[in-house]
Design a protein around this motif. Structure first.
Motif, PDB file in Angstrom:
ATOM      1  N   HIS A 176      25.299 -92.943  56.142  1.00 52.07           N
ATOM      2  CA  HIS A 176      25.799 -94.134  55.440  1.00 52.07           C
ATOM      3  C   HIS A 176      24.859 -94.365  54.269  1.00 52.07           C
ATOM      4  N   CYS A 223      28.418-100.128  51.960  1.00 55.89           N
ATOM      5  CA  CYS A 223      28.169 -98.750  52.375  1.00 55.89           C
ATOM      6  C   CYS A 223      28.668 -97.870  51.263  1.00 55.89           C
ATOM      7  N   GLN A 225      28.275 -94.472  50.998  1.00 57.43           N
ATOM      8  CA  GLN A 225      28.517 -93.056  51.288  1.00 57.43           C
ATOM      9  C   GLN A 225      29.711 -92.951  52.222  1.00 57.43           C
ATOM     10  N   LEU A 226      30.660 -92.079  51.858  1.00 52.25           N
ATOM     11  CA  LEU A 226      31.847 -91.901  52.680  1.00 52.25           C
ATOM     12  C   LEU A 226      31.432 -91.622  54.130  1.00 52.25           C
ATOM     13  N   CYS A 227      31.920 -92.462  55.066  1.00 56.83           N
ATOM     14  CA  CYS A 227      31.470 -92.280  56.439  1.00 56.83           C
ATOM     15  C   CYS A 227      32.642 -92.279  57.416  1.00 56.83           C
ATOM     16  N   HIS A 231      35.094 -96.618  56.127  1.00 55.73           N
ATOM     17  CA  HIS A 231      34.056 -96.695  55.099  1.00 55.73           C
ATOM     18  C   HIS A 231      34.245 -97.909  54.191  1.00 55.73           C
ATOM     19  N   MET A 234      32.985-101.299  55.625  1.00 54.43           N
ATOM     20  CA  MET A 234      31.667-101.366  56.260  1.00 54.43           C
ATOM     21  C   MET A 234      30.766-102.267  55.408  1.00 54.43           C
TER      22      MET A 234
HETATM   23 CU1  CUA Z   1      29.273 -96.258  56.218  1.00 59.54          CU
HETATM   24 CU2  CUA Z   1      30.404 -95.636  54.375  1.00 59.54          CU
END
Ligand code: CUA
Ligand code: HEA
Ligand code: HEA
Ligand SMILES: [Cu+2]
Lengths: 261, 101, 603, 194
Positions: A176, A223, A225-227, A231, A234
């Motif tokens: 993340h 967040c 970063q692609l998670c 995502h 978040m």
């Molecule tokens: Cu955690 Cu994007």
């Protein structure tokens, strides 16, 4: 220039440095683009076939090209050595001492931010992945005396203004990225690692609301970063408070904790 | 055929020499690993021997000792990027602000 | 003595027609080993993939402009698993995003720029009868095709296509659905195809140059392809290795990218652990940074050709451009971690990668400056290819310049993973590379078909695309500076700080759909000109490079007589010449023939 | 149409196309294995501890000897052609083929022993690397065997038609084969001894 870049309001002690760099680079970009752009448009008109039916074999002369290239190189060196490298060193080499700072652990998971305060004893309780469950997302070991007074929250970070904040960033599952745009803070949370992040917030949430004239303003944790599929949602909140308010908040949490047990 | 027979015969002799040396070095590495040297020494020794064996194979069997310029050029470029690839990732892991959790 | 004579030997017209008839349909058009046919196969496949990748994006832009509203017209096609009631699900958004990125880069632009233009034009420009390894060339195309199809099957897999971004960062990609496995297999095919292709290109350029064609007489396009091939050759294998490692993680239960102690969805992940997620990032960017230069260098090559031709004068600073492109290629291998500043880099490494990143911007400035100064003293013809090539310059300028704040780690803190990055690289790849590729299509179309494309439709295509595309990408800088993250299913509508930026999503949406509409004239123009375009001669643009000495379209073996090169590539408007172009293949008046220049007599 | 310089060397570069092509291919292979070695270093440096002596040095050493010998027979297969001795060439090539088969058989025993002990790639980082690297190397061996089988079988006819081209092809096969040997020369100490 800063006003035109449309950055979110700055609210940390180092934000000025970063904004200053952004301004400088954008000046460089603007000068180059406008300079070359004007030249470009002029040339298109001046040397269109109608105006200049016979091209010149030799073309442009002079040291014009070399001098622009040298100027660009020099400006880049100044930016690098004068600003970028020192500013980065500030971020990642000179951490505040744990004793002066407000030390907090933040742990990402799909799709929430777990915040963990050590409590009055200043010690974080032991955590273990074996103890992770829906109502104990950090796997906090309740048998460890140090954990007794630990406060945990989800998606809500309270911090006092004008104090160094030191966050130990980690994640339980995937990567993340912990982004606080007003603080000019962004740091990936990497599985298997504990990464320190620090900043000094300079404006409380209340003051910022007044300053911006927006009653619904809140600092947010994004967040970046692609998670996974969650995502985009978040999100967490940061509440920057005066020291007194912060202490009161901690005490309230403590009371609640005791009441709960 | 470009090279004449005598020359080929001569290179056959060098192939055999290299063969023997490669065998000797193999035995040497295995033997050295039995001595339980300190880890850094053992690693260095093993890699030095491997590098020597490798360069023999490359220069004699693969005729790199007398190759054309274009090939040297391409390989030089490759070696540079190979070293970059081998060491920069690990160096940047060592210059990392995080600690194991 | 020397086999060069064989080029001439097969030349006479009916000899090659004869050979054609023997090959039959399949070997002529499908499993062809002729670089021109393969080039056209690559071009058409590449264009179709671009269109497909763009369509995915037009659908995504609807969701971003009007989050959670049913997609008009096509919404119901995607099924309940992806878009119940026509409303896109976040999983599906992520699939479209990852596939858009992958398709555009690996299945669209690279095959078009390298496989298509490189294959068709480069051997002609160096006077070769074909590529050095024709069978390998055919294999490259088919391996690419299979890889592309394999990747697309992800859409019908349970759980859908790959959805971890084109960067496929583990652990997310390690635990993703089966689509990711197909993505990896597809990538391994694509990489293999590119490797085969790049070997072929380098050998062809080094070995098959015509008599008298020294390296410093090569057209700039050939130089760009040469450097590009080295990037493919040496940067792609690490990603192949990384792909194998990720496949092992997914299929054989290894933990190359999985550290110990992960908890996914509340349950500990049962793996041995001990891996490193950053290892993937290093291997991925070791490829992917050079890859972005793979996208741009052929584009610069095309632009240089078109500009020289339509300014009617030599390129300014050809030598400096050649050195810069080689230096650019070299440097592109040591800047990769500027994509990883936020992973926790220490001062030393950050200083190193910031410095290399700033250094690499200099050769780009040199090349752009040279192209701009080439316009000085010109007699500019505003043909359709020239319009696209000219637009490339400021568009690449915007894209390149916005790379600078990203390349400085402290300012990247604010910009990393925002729409600023999306704006940056789309300015280089879309109005940059894609425009250059359009220029190339219009420019070499007459060589491939013997007919010109329509200039009016071309102008409509250009002006429409040029205006719309700026409405798509310019607002992204505003959004990025304001702190809007990329890869957001709802376009960032959740966040308070994005409130003022959401209106731009609608502007961008209309820009993108408008851009889509303005591609229709191009598609019509392209297909109708194949049979109905205006017939033209072998050298319709009055150009100087070797490809224009061959018939249009060139037959098997390309040239009717063995090409011999007498001068540099861009001898336009030579003082004292009787016309404003002096082709490379035209013997000097004073010393006719110059037959003393043998194949060996060059260096 | 004939592509120039498929057989004879281009005067200014001194190379025929295949020779340059195979070296470029090997350059890409250097980067492929380079990435794996890089992963090995990175993971090993980051590991709290690293297992020692998990593999049978004996089997590894035997395989090293087999591969080195096969490199010699390979280069002799080429040298015999240069000396116009086709019969000897076939013998050497056959020997190379046989040695590579031994190598794979040996590898098979090694693999199955570890697998039966439950030491598959999922077991630990060490075994993950061991199986990936030797597996990929094994695939290269297999690829080389396919090529050799071709030149022992249908490909051999070219000797009659165009001996020089045939010799070039064997030389190229040899270059590839020595490279595969070279990779093993590094794999052996790195995986078995350190
Ligand atoms: Cu955690 Cu994007
Ligand atoms: C073709 C593709 C391409 C090209 C050429 C470039 C070129 C550059 N890129 Fe870009 N980049 C990408 C494609 C490209 N990039 C992609 C795809 C990503 C994102 C990947 C992802 O995360 O998904 C990315 C991301 C990216 C990052 C990471 C950002 C982040 O994630 O935080 C960085 C950081 O340093 C960067 C820097 C640069 C730099 C310094 C250049 C330099 O080379 C630019 C040099 C050029 C100039 C300086 C312009 C000079 C021109 C003039 C001066 C003339 C002006 C002309 C007129 C007005 C007529 N790029
Ligand atoms: C080469 C690379 C390339 C190209 C050309 C494009 C082109 C475009 N891209 Fe994309 N994009 C990426 C590479 C590329 N992109 C990557 C790598 C990402 C990151 C993915 C990730 O997050 O992992 C991304 C992400 C990305 C996003 C961000 C999504 C998100 O973060 O959630 C957006 C948003 O608007 C976008 C939009 C567009 C648009 C509108 C175009 C337009 O410019 C498209 C224009 C296209 C054309 C004009 C093609 C026309 C073709 C024809 C007309 C063919 C005709 C056919 C025949 C004649 C047969 N792209
Ligand atoms: Cu980059």
């Amino acid at each position: 220039m800063l006003n035109y870049l449309g950055l979110p309001a700055a609210a940390s002690s180092h934000a000025g440095d970063i904004d200053h760099m952004l301004v400088l680079v954008h000046w460089l970009m603007l000068v180059l683009f406008v300079g070359w752009g004007t030249f470009f448009l002029f040339v298109l008109v001046r040397f269109r076939r109608g105006a200049n039916p016979h091209a010149s074999y030799t073309g442009a002369k002079g040291k014009f090209a070399k001098s622009t290239e040298v100027v660009v190189a020099i400006v880049e060196i100044i930016l690098l050595v004068g600003y970028a490298i020192p500013a980065w060193a500030m971020r990642v080499q000179t951490y505040p001492a744990e004793s002066d700072a407000v030390v907090i652990r933040v742990t990402g998971e799909q799709f929430a931010w777990n915040v963990h305060y050590p409590g009055p004893d200043g010690k974080f309780g032991r955590t273990s992945i074996k103890l992770v469950s829906a109502d104990n997302p950090l796997g906090l070991d309740k048998t460890d005396p140090a954990s007794k007074d630990d406060i945990t929250t989800i998606n809500q970070l309270n911090i006092p203004v004008d104090r160094p904040i030191l966050i130990h960033l980690s994640t339980k599952d995937v990567i993340h990225s912990f982004g606080l745009y007003e603080m000019r803070v962004k740091q990936d949370a990497i599985p298997g690692m504990d990464i320190p992040v620090w900043f000094v917030p300079t404006t409380t949430t209340d003051d910022m609301r007044k300053k911006l004239g927006k009653a619904d303003f809140d600092y947010e944790i994004t967040c970046s970063q692609l998670c996974g599929l969650g995502h985009f949602r978040m999100r967490g909140f940061v509440t920057v408070q005066t020291q007194a308010d912060f202490d009161k908040w901690l005490a309230d949490q403590e009371k609640e904790l005791r009441a709960g047990n | 055929m470009h090279s004449d027979q005598a020359e080929v015969k001569k290179s056959v002799r060098s192939y055999m020499t290299v063969f023997v040396m490669l065998m000797v070095f193999t035995v040497l590495t295995v033997a050295a690993s039995r001595f339980h040297l300190a880890v850094p020494v053992a690693i260095t020794l093993a890699l030095v021997i491997a590098a020597m064996k490798g360069s023999m194979v490359a220069s004699v069997f693969m005729h790199l000792s007398h190759e054309k310029r274009a090939i040297y050029g391409a390989l030089l470029l490759t070696i540079v990027f190979f070293l970059v690839l081998l060491f920069i990732p690990v160096l940047s892991m060592m210059d990392h602000i995080g600690t194991p959790k | 003595m020397d086999k060069a004579a064989t080029i001439g030997a097969m030349a006479p017209g009916h000899a090659h027609e004869h050979e054609h008839e023997e090959l039959g349909f399949w070997r002529t058009y499908v499993f062809s080993q002729d670089h021109k046919v393969i080039g056209i196969q690559y071009t058409i496949t590449g264009l179709l993939f671009l269109l497909f990748g763009f369509t995915l994006m037009m659908i995504m832009r609807w969701q971003l402009a009007y989050p959670m509203r049913p997609i008009p017209f096509v919404g119901n096609w995607f099924g309940a698993a992806n878009a119940p009631g026509g409303v896109m699900l976040p999983e599906f958004y992520n699939q479209l995003g990852a596939m858009h990125g992958t398709i555009m880069v690996f299945l669209g632009v690279v095959p078009l720029a390298v496989g298509g233009f490189g294959n068709f034009v480069m051997p002609l420009q160096i006077g070769a009868p074909d590529m050095a390894f024709p069978k390998l060339n055919m294999m490259s195309y088919w391996v690419y095709f299979i890889g592309g199809v394999a990747m697309l099957t992800g859409f019908v897999m349970p759980g859908g296509a790959a959805q971890s971004g084109w960067t496929s960062y583990p652990p997310l990609s390690d635990i993703a659905t089966t689509g990711q496995t197909v993505w990896l297999i597809g990538m391994i095919f694509l990489i293999t195809s590119s490797l085969l292709g790049s070997i072929n290109f380098i050998v062809t350029i080094v070995q098959l140059r015509a008599k008298g064609l020294t390296f410093m007489r090569l057209p700039f396009f050939v130089w760009a392809q040469f450097v590009t091939s080295f990037l493919l050759l040496l940067a792609f294998p690490p990603l192949e290795a990384a792909g194998v490692l990720q496949l092992m993680d997914r299929l054989a239960g290894t933990s190359f990218f999985l550290p110990s102690g992960l908890v996914v969805s509340g349950r500990p992940l049962l793996v041995s652990g001990g891996g490193s997620p950053l290892l993937w990032q290093h291997l991925f960017w070791f490829l992917a940074h050079p890859e972005v230069y793979v996208l741009i260098l052929p584009a610069m090559g095309i632009v240089a050709e078109v500009i020289a031709n339509n300014t009617r004068k030599p390129l300014w600073g050809y030598r400096a451009m050649v050195y810069s492109v080689a230096f650019l290629g070299f440097m592109s291998f040591i800047v990769w971690a500027h994509h990883m500043f936020m992973t926790g880099m220490g001062t030393t490494m950050a200083a190193f990668f910031q410095t290399t990143t700033m250094i690499i911007s200099i050769p780009s400035v040199v090349i752009l400056t040279a192209l701009l100064l080439s316009l000085w003293g010109a007699s500019i013809r505003f043909t359709t290819p020239m319009l696209f090539a000219l637009a490339f310059l400021p568009m690449f300028g915007i894209g390149g310049l916005t790379g600078l704040p990203l390349g400085l780690a402290p300012s990247d803190i604010h910009l990393h993973d925002t729409y600023y990055v999306i704006g940056h690289f789309h300015y280089v790849v879309a109005p940059g590379t894609i425009f250059a590729l359009f220029a190339g299509v219009y420019y070499w179309f007459p060589k491939a078909t013997g007919r010109k494309m329509n200039e009016t439709l071309g102008a409509i295509h250009f002006w429409g695309s040029f205006i719309c595309i700026n409405f798509v990408f310019m607002p992204m800088f505003i959004q990025g500076l304001g702190g809007m993250n990329r890869r957001m299913y709802d376009g960032g509508a959740q966040y308070i700080h994005n409130a003022g930026l959401l209106k731009w999503n609608i502007v961008i949406g209309f820009g993108a759909w408008g851009l889509g509409l303005f591609q229709i004239p191009f598609i019509i123009n392209f297909f109708s000109s194949i049979k109905g375009g205006k017939r033209v001669g072998d050298n319709p643009w009055d150009a100087t490079t070797l490809e224009w000495s061959a018939p249009s379209p060139p037959g098997h073996g390309n040239f009717l007589t063995e090409p011999i090169v007498y001068r540099g590539p861009y001898e336009y408007s030579v003082p004292g010449a009787d016309k404003d172009f002096t082709p490379q293949f035209e013997p000097d008046k004073e010393k006719p023939g110059q037959s003393g220049v043998g194949r060996g007599g060059q260096n | 149409m004939i592509i120039p310089y498929t057989v004879e060397a281009r005067p200014d570069t001194g190379l025929h196309n295949g020779k340059l092509g195979i070296w470029l291919f090997l350059a890409s292979e250097v980067m492929l294995f380079g990435a794996l070695f890089s992963s090995y270093i990175l993971l090993r440096v980051g590991a709290p501890e690293w297992p020692h002596h998990e593999l049978s040095v004996k089997l590894g050493a035997i395989n090293t000897i087999i591969l080195i010998s096969s490199s010699v027979t390979m280069v002799m297969a080429w040298a015999s052609l240069k000396m116009n001795d086709f019969k000897k060439h076939r013998l050497y090539l056959l020997a190379t083929f046989a040695l590579s088969a031994f190598f794979l058989v040996n590898k098979y025993f090694e693999y199955s022993e570890h697998l039966s002990k439950g030491e598959g790639p999922w077991h630990s980082t060490f075994f993950a690397i061991y199986f990936t690297m030797t597996g990929l190397h094994g695939l290269h061996i297999l690829g080389g065997m396919v090529v050799m089988a071709y030149f022992l079988g249908p490909g051999a006819g070219l000797w009659k038609k165009n001996p020089e081209q045939f010799t070039n092809r064997i030389e190229i096969t040899g270059l590839y084969w020595h490279f595969v040997d070279l990779v093993w020369i590094f794999l052996f100490p790195v995986l078995y001894l350190l």
